[in-house]
Write an enzyme that holds these catalytic residues in place. Structure first.
Site, PDB file in Angstrom:
ATOM      1  N   HIS A  60      -7.475  -6.029   0.497  1.00 48.15           N
ATOM      2  CA  HIS A  60      -6.254  -5.224   0.516  1.00 48.15           C
ATOM      3  C   HIS A  60      -5.123  -5.874   1.314  1.00 48.15           C
ATOM      4  CE1 HIS A  60      -4.105  -1.531  -0.244  1.00 48.15           C
ATOM      5  NE2 HIS A  60      -3.926  -1.274   1.032  1.00 48.15           N
ATOM      6  N   SER A  91       0.825  -1.201   0.000  1.00 47.68           N
ATOM      7  CA  SER A  91       0.000   0.000   0.000  1.00 47.68           C
ATOM      8  C   SER A  91       0.867   1.262   0.000  1.00 47.68           C
ATOM      9  CB  SER A  91      -0.953  -0.062   1.197  1.00 47.68           C
ATOM     10  OG  SER A  91      -1.995   0.856   1.064  1.00 47.68           O
TER      11      SER A  91
END
Length: 400
Positions: free
Chosen positions: A373, A177
């Site tokens: 994610h 990320s």
């Protein structure tokens, strides 16, 4: 000084309210009646203590950036072996790479396969909340950074430090990320760092964000707008959120739902019996400007520097709008790993990123519809379905 008063007032009254509604013994009772003792214990250990608990050799290093930030770096020591540097996402820390224990976590897997594992911490989080002369509690100047500075200064300092300590010319980079965002910043603006990386693994990569679809986006935008110039440090590490979420089954379910709204729902592949361990380490703190910078990218549909407004942009950049990051300069071999069920990193945006990067070796949009994610990082089957391929590429490009 306002930030300190605000934070102290928030902490004081938040804890009083929670204490009145849910006494400490209620929290302890719920945890002890719901979770095993070892899960609860690991919720209160830091990164180094977690690594020691599983009998892996660990060191804690402190790296000083050129602008004076002191960064904590954790190492699972495998001296003489090729170094890998792992960098976490927003509000996260080095713990993310080892939270899911040796049978699942990528950090342990890399060590077991013969790598010297270094795990960084971005400025402002619980392990890097320090500076050579600024006090984060009293000096607002400490908080004048975004992930731009994390890439430009933190990553460059950590890469140079690891290479100097290990006597290797290159290392392999794993970013998750924000750990990918900062990398694009570094190698686009300091392209000489491409020559210090053998391969870059981008897990849940983030650059373009126009298609971010979390339902909490509106909340984040409103909060950032009303909090700018009032709040700087965002969600520092504490156990207030932990205590709130584990007062009852109802509160735990509510906290899990928020996590699903942020990351994508994947109850099938993520072992949520570890939820107390997760909340014991996340959030680990960041600067509100990091979140604000991401929100700007959503509005602009660009991957560019921080927008200070017309006049300050002219002062800082010599133009009325912030310049784009020159992604064509990121010449290091890259692997992109992303999913369909990611609320923070849309597959549409990652494909746009891939089109701008000149040396994408691996473009893995995983077919597993539930992966979110963090599944490729924490998932129970991530080692078999993701990490093994990452290791194959690591070996291949180290040998080149």
């Amino acid at each position: 000084m306002f930030i300190i008063n605000f934070k102290n007032i928030f902490r004081k009254y938040f804890f009083i309210i929670i204490s009145l509604l849910y006494p400490v013994h209620t929290i302890e009772s719920y945890l002890s009646n719901t979770y095993q003792k070892d899960i609860i214990k690991e919720s209160f250990l830091d990164t180094a203590q977690l690594i020691k608990r599983y009998k892996y050799p660990v060191e804690t290093h402190h790296v000083i950036t050129t602008d004076g930030y002191i960064l904590g770096v954790h190492r699972i020591v495998n001296s003489g072996k090729p170094p890998v540097l792992l960098m976490h996402g927003l509000l996260d820390s080095s713990a993310t790479w080892i939270l899911m224990r040796p049978e699942t976590a990528l950090g342990y897997y890399l060590y077991d396969k013969g790598y010297d594992v270094w795990m960084g911490n971005a400025r402002g989080n619980r392990y890097s909340r320090n500076h050579t002369f600024l006090n984060p509690n009293t000096d607002l100047s400490y908080w004048r950074f975004s992930w731009h500075e994390i890439g430009l200064y933190d990553l460059s300092a950590m890469i140079d430090y690891v290479l100097a300590k290990t006597n290797f010319k290159k290392l392999t980079y794993f970013g998750h990320s924000q750990g990918t965002t900062a990398f694009w910043v570094l190698c686009s603006l300091k392209p000489e760092y491409n020559n210090k990386i053998s391969f870059m693994h981008a897990l849940g990569p983030v650059a373009f964000t126009a298609n971010m679809r979390t339902s909490l986006l509106g909340v984040a935008q409103t909060f950032t707008r009303i909090s700018k110039n009032k709040i700087y440090e965002l969600l520092p590490h504490s156990y207030y959120l932990f205590n709130l979420c584990f007062t009852s089954r109802m509160m735990e379910t509510a906290c899990l739902e928020i996590a699903h709204q942020l990351l994508g729902r994947d109850e099938q592949n993520i072992n949520y019996t570890f939820f107390p361990i997760i909340l014991g380490h996340i959030p680990a703190g960041c600067n509100l400007k990091q979140l604000d910078h991401y929100l700007q990218l959503i509005e602009s549909k660009r991957f560019c520097r921080y927008d200070y407004g017309f006049e300050r942009n002219l002062k800082y950049y010599g133009q009325p709008t912030p310049p784009d990051y020159p992604l064509q300069n990121v010449t290091v071999p890259v692997g992109l790993y992303y999913t369909y069920n990611d609320e923070l990193s849309s597959e549409v945006d990652v494909k746009k990123l891939a089109a701008h990067l000149p040396n994408v070796i691996e473009d893995s949009l995983y077919p597993y519809k539930k992966w979110n994610h963090v599944t490729m990082l924490w998932g129970t089957n991530a080692r078999k379905l993701a990490h093994k391929r990452m290791l194959e590429l690591t070996k291949e490009f180290i040998s080149k």
